[in-house]
Design a protein around this motif. Structure first.
Motif, PDB file in Angstrom:
ATOM      1  N   ASP A 155       7.594  11.209  -1.813  1.00  0.00           N
ATOM      2  CA  ASP A 155       6.145  11.226  -1.599  1.00  0.00           C
ATOM      3  C   ASP A 155       5.438  10.316  -2.594  1.00  0.00           C
ATOM      4  O   ASP A 155       4.515   9.576  -2.231  1.00  0.00           O
ATOM      5  CB  ASP A 155       5.616  12.656  -1.737  1.00  0.00           C
ATOM      6  N   LEU A 156       5.860  10.343  -3.860  1.00  0.00           N
ATOM      7  CA  LEU A 156       5.222   9.524  -4.880  1.00  0.00           C
ATOM      8  C   LEU A 156       5.410   8.044  -4.589  1.00  0.00           C
ATOM      9  O   LEU A 156       4.456   7.255  -4.674  1.00  0.00           O
ATOM     10  CB  LEU A 156       5.795   9.888  -6.248  1.00  0.00           C
ATOM     11  N   VAL A 157       6.633   7.646  -4.228  1.00  0.00           N
ATOM     12  CA  VAL A 157       6.913   6.231  -3.960  1.00  0.00           C
ATOM     13  C   VAL A 157       6.260   5.787  -2.653  1.00  0.00           C
ATOM     14  O   VAL A 157       5.704   4.690  -2.554  1.00  0.00           O
ATOM     15  CB  VAL A 157       8.437   5.998  -3.923  1.00  0.00           C
ATOM     16  N   LEU A 160       2.638   4.601  -2.607  1.00  0.00           N
ATOM     17  CA  LEU A 160       2.342   3.266  -3.126  1.00  0.00           C
ATOM     18  C   LEU A 160       2.073   2.266  -2.007  1.00  0.00           C
ATOM     19  O   LEU A 160       1.401   1.247  -2.218  1.00  0.00           O
ATOM     20  CB  LEU A 160       3.504   2.762  -3.983  1.00  0.00           C
ATOM     21  N   GLY A 161       2.618   2.528  -0.828  1.00  0.00           N
ATOM     22  CA  GLY A 161       2.381   1.643   0.304  1.00  0.00           C
ATOM     23  C   GLY A 161       3.030   0.285   0.180  1.00  0.00           C
ATOM     24  O   GLY A 161       2.502  -0.715   0.690  1.00  0.00           O
ATOM     25  N   VAL A 162       4.195   0.227  -0.484  1.00  0.00           N
ATOM     26  CA  VAL A 162       4.913  -1.039  -0.667  1.00  0.00           C
ATOM     27  C   VAL A 162       6.079  -1.071   0.318  1.00  0.00           C
ATOM     28  O   VAL A 162       7.027  -0.284   0.192  1.00  0.00           O
ATOM     29  CB  VAL A 162       5.430  -1.164  -2.117  1.00  0.00           C
ATOM     30  N   PRO A 163       6.048  -1.957   1.330  1.00  0.00           N
ATOM     31  CA  PRO A 163       7.087  -1.944   2.367  1.00  0.00           C
ATOM     32  C   PRO A 163       8.510  -2.061   1.831  1.00  0.00           C
ATOM     33  O   PRO A 163       9.428  -1.442   2.376  1.00  0.00           O
ATOM     34  CB  PRO A 163       6.717  -3.147   3.242  1.00  0.00           C
ATOM     35  N   ALA A 164       8.712  -2.831   0.775  1.00  0.00           N
ATOM     36  CA  ALA A 164      10.064  -3.019   0.245  1.00  0.00           C
ATOM     37  C   ALA A 164      10.663  -1.718  -0.285  1.00  0.00           C
ATOM     38  O   ALA A 164      11.885  -1.622  -0.449  1.00  0.00           O
ATOM     39  CB  ALA A 164      10.051  -4.068  -0.861  1.00  0.00           C
ATOM     40  N   LEU A 165       9.828  -0.721  -0.568  1.00  0.00           N
ATOM     41  CA  LEU A 165      10.314   0.556  -1.078  1.00  0.00           C
ATOM     42  C   LEU A 165      10.632   1.561   0.025  1.00  0.00           C
ATOM     43  O   LEU A 165      11.178   2.632  -0.261  1.00  0.00           O
ATOM     44  CB  LEU A 165       9.286   1.161  -2.040  1.00  0.00           C
ATOM     45  N   GLU A 198       9.103  -8.926  -7.635  1.00  0.00           N
ATOM     46  CA  GLU A 198       7.945  -8.938  -6.741  1.00  0.00           C
ATOM     47  C   GLU A 198       7.610  -7.532  -6.255  1.00  0.00           C
ATOM     48  O   GLU A 198       6.443  -7.144  -6.162  1.00  0.00           O
ATOM     49  CB  GLU A 198       8.216  -9.856  -5.550  1.00  0.00           C
ATOM     50  N   THR A 199       8.641  -6.736  -5.969  1.00  0.00           N
ATOM     51  CA  THR A 199       8.427  -5.342  -5.557  1.00  0.00           C
ATOM     52  C   THR A 199       7.768  -4.544  -6.675  1.00  0.00           C
ATOM     53  O   THR A 199       6.845  -3.759  -6.435  1.00  0.00           O
ATOM     54  CB  THR A 199       9.767  -4.691  -5.162  1.00  0.00           C
ATOM     55  N   VAL A 200       8.238  -4.744  -7.905  1.00  0.00           N
ATOM     56  CA  VAL A 200       7.659  -4.049  -9.045  1.00  0.00           C
ATOM     57  C   VAL A 200       6.199  -4.446  -9.235  1.00  0.00           C
ATOM     58  O   VAL A 200       5.344  -3.601  -9.525  1.00  0.00           O
ATOM     59  CB  VAL A 200       8.475  -4.323 -10.320  1.00  0.00           C
ATOM     60  N   ARG A 201       5.915  -5.734  -9.075  1.00  0.00           N
ATOM     61  CA  ARG A 201       4.529  -6.187  -9.215  1.00  0.00           C
ATOM     62  C   ARG A 201       3.617  -5.482  -8.212  1.00  0.00           C
ATOM     63  O   ARG A 201       2.538  -4.970  -8.563  1.00  0.00           O
ATOM     64  CB  ARG A 201       4.440  -7.704  -9.011  1.00  0.00           C
ATOM     65  N   ALA A 202       4.047  -5.424  -6.945  1.00  0.00           N
ATOM     66  CA  ALA A 202       3.241  -4.757  -5.927  1.00  0.00           C
ATOM     67  C   ALA A 202       3.112  -3.262  -6.206  1.00  0.00           C
ATOM     68  O   ALA A 202       2.032  -2.672  -6.047  1.00  0.00           O
ATOM     69  CB  ALA A 202       3.864  -4.987  -4.547  1.00  0.00           C
ATOM     70  N   LEU A 210      -4.089   3.729  -7.669  1.00  0.00           N
ATOM     71  CA  LEU A 210      -4.042   5.165  -7.396  1.00  0.00           C
ATOM     72  C   LEU A 210      -4.426   5.981  -8.632  1.00  0.00           C
ATOM     73  O   LEU A 210      -5.053   7.040  -8.515  1.00  0.00           O
ATOM     74  CB  LEU A 210      -2.636   5.559  -6.938  1.00  0.00           C
ATOM     75  N   ALA A 211      -4.059   5.503  -9.814  1.00  0.00           N
ATOM     76  CA  ALA A 211      -4.406   6.219 -11.039  1.00  0.00           C
ATOM     77  C   ALA A 211      -5.913   6.289 -11.236  1.00  0.00           C
ATOM     78  O   ALA A 211      -6.425   7.240 -11.855  1.00  0.00           O
ATOM     79  CB  ALA A 211      -3.746   5.545 -12.236  1.00  0.00           C
ATOM     80  N   ARG A 212      -6.633   5.296 -10.716  1.00  0.00           N
ATOM     81  CA  ARG A 212      -8.094   5.253 -10.881  1.00  0.00           C
ATOM     82  C   ARG A 212      -8.843   5.911  -9.736  1.00  0.00           C
ATOM     83  O   ARG A 212     -10.073   6.042  -9.797  1.00  0.00           O
ATOM     84  CB  ARG A 212      -8.554   3.799 -11.008  1.00  0.00           C
ATOM     85  N   THR A 213      -8.118   6.300  -8.679  1.00  0.00           N
ATOM     86  CA  THR A 213      -8.765   6.867  -7.494  1.00  0.00           C
ATOM     87  C   THR A 213      -8.946   8.369  -7.658  1.00  0.00           C
ATOM     88  O   THR A 213      -7.963   9.099  -7.820  1.00  0.00           O
ATOM     89  CB  THR A 213      -7.927   6.593  -6.236  1.00  0.00           C
TER      90      THR A 213
END
Length: 408
Positions: A155-157, A160-165, A198-202, A210-213
């Motif tokens: 759920d946490l990962v 993030l909404g990162v397709p590579a993950l 690149e995945t880490v950057r995204a 998310l931390a600021r939302t």
């Protein structure tokens, strides 16, 4: 008993202010990461028994039975079996694990047989000992400890909404717990570096958002990962860290870290105690060597609560931090002005560390010279003392004192 003169280790991840504030000295502007108290040959404390400063390991080597007690020598050998530290993390330490005793002995013997120098960057095992450890927070302290439940990590990962993950999320949701964690960690550590960067950057950008939302579940965890990524941009260890429990300790709370448990310290000041070993296997947030096959062999792929510890009240005012290990025993005393004296038992070697106020020590019995009997010593904040096995000591004053010794 003897006052200790200790060494500060200036590792790059250290805080520039926390240890100087504890010691009441001016900061140098350079990182000050660890204050070592003990007899580790890398930076032994020094004591003075009237003939000038002498390294504590040399003092113990000269008469192990008198310094450590015959029982401790029989169980652990002729060396102080623990190392006490004040640890001040201003940036994240590496995500790492420690081997158990059998793994350490086998790994050390293998690397010795293959002729790998002890100081080689690809050396995993510096000695044949295990390295269980405990950290007690002196300030709010952020860390990572043990694996999250796979469903929670998914759920946490996924958020993030990162397709590579997405492939990692699918594995975490579909496979049994240990298999899911093993497969994902292996995939992260084995990924092509450029693509992973690149995945880490995204992922980092998303975690920061998310931390600021407002209302984001686990916002504190996303903030911790984003902060770690600032120190190690593109490091695959950021994704590995997301598999781990993020925990914030309040002052007085602790974590015990046994063999095979992946962990990292992120930020804060604490008292750390460990078995006397340098064996570390890293899996991220570091420029140092990562031996993926050996790491995967040592890691225990078991998920669960990080197990925050709180001290247990015992007799004579001692508050014990319980740990399933004999090489060290850590407790504290909260001393109030005008209260009855507290008496520490003899029979084991002790290191006493004052972390607030001022504590007065008085030797009641001594196995050394008659002139050292009934000796007194005052410890201010940040100061420490060594008490050999033959001495019984009385505590008075007002402040907090940590007592490090071995299990009786």
């Amino acid at each position: 008993m003897n006052r200790l003169t200790n060494t500060v280790r200036p590792y790059a991840w250290g805080s520039t202010t926390a240890i100087p504030e504890l010691l009441g000295i001016e900061p140098t502007g350079e990182p000050q990461a660890e204050l070592w108290m003990g007899a580790h040959p890398g930076a032994p404390s020094r004591i003075d028994r009237g003939q000038g400063p002498v390294a504590l390991d040399a003092v113990i080597d000269a008469d192990p039975a008198a310094e450590l007690g015959e029982a401790a020598v029989k169980r652990f050998g002729p060396r102080l079996p623990f190392l006490l530290k004040v640890l001040a993390a201003g940036a994240p330490l590496s995500v790492q694990v420690h081997p158990d005793l059998a793994q350490a002995a086998a790994g050390y013997a293998d690397e010795e047989a293959r002729g790998i120098p002890l100081d080689a960057p690809n050396r995993n095992y510096k000695d044949a000992n295990h390295k269980p450890e405990m950290i007690v927070a002196l300030s709010p302290f952020d860390g990572l400890c043990g694996f999250r439940r796979p469903a929670e990590a998914a759920d946490l990962v996924d958020a993030l909404g990162v397709p590579a993950l997405t492939p990692y999320v699918d594995i975490l949701r579909a496979q049994p717990e240990d298999q899911a964690l093993r497969e994902v960690l292996a995939a992260v550590l084995g990924a092509e570096p450029g693509a992973m960067a690149e995945t880490v950057r995204a992922a980092t950008e998303s975690a920061s958002r998310l931390a600021r939302t407002p209302g984001t579940p686990r916002a504190d965890s996303y903030a911790a990962y984003a902060k770690a990524a600032h120190s190690f941009p593109g490091d695959r260890g950021i994704i590995a860290a997301m598999l781990l429990n993020h925990v914030r300790l309040q002052p007085g709370e602790a974590l015990y870290l046994g063999a095979g448990v992946p962990h990292a310290y992120l930020d804060g000041l604490g008292v750390e105690i460990m078995a006397n070993s340098d064996n570390v296997l890293r899996c991220g947030l570091t420029p140092k060597h990562i031996d993926v096959p050996e790491l995967m062999r040592v890691v225990r792929f078991t998920a669960g609560d990080p197990g925050v510890l709180r001290p247990e009240a015992g007799p004579d005012g001692e508050e014990l931090y319980p740990a399933p290990i004999d090489e060290f025993r850590l407790s504290r005393y909260l001393l109030a002005a005008g209260a009855d004296p507290r008496t520490l038992p003899a029979g084991t070697p002790q290191i006493l560390l004052c972390t607030s106020g001022e504590v007065r020590l008085r030797t009641l019995t001594s196995s050394h010279t008659a002139s050292s009997a009934d000796a007194t010593l005052s410890l201010a904040q940040g100061e420490s003392a060594y008490v050999p096995a033959g001495e019984r000591t009385e505590l008075t004053g007002r402040g907090t004192l940590f007592r490090a010794t071995v299990a009786a």
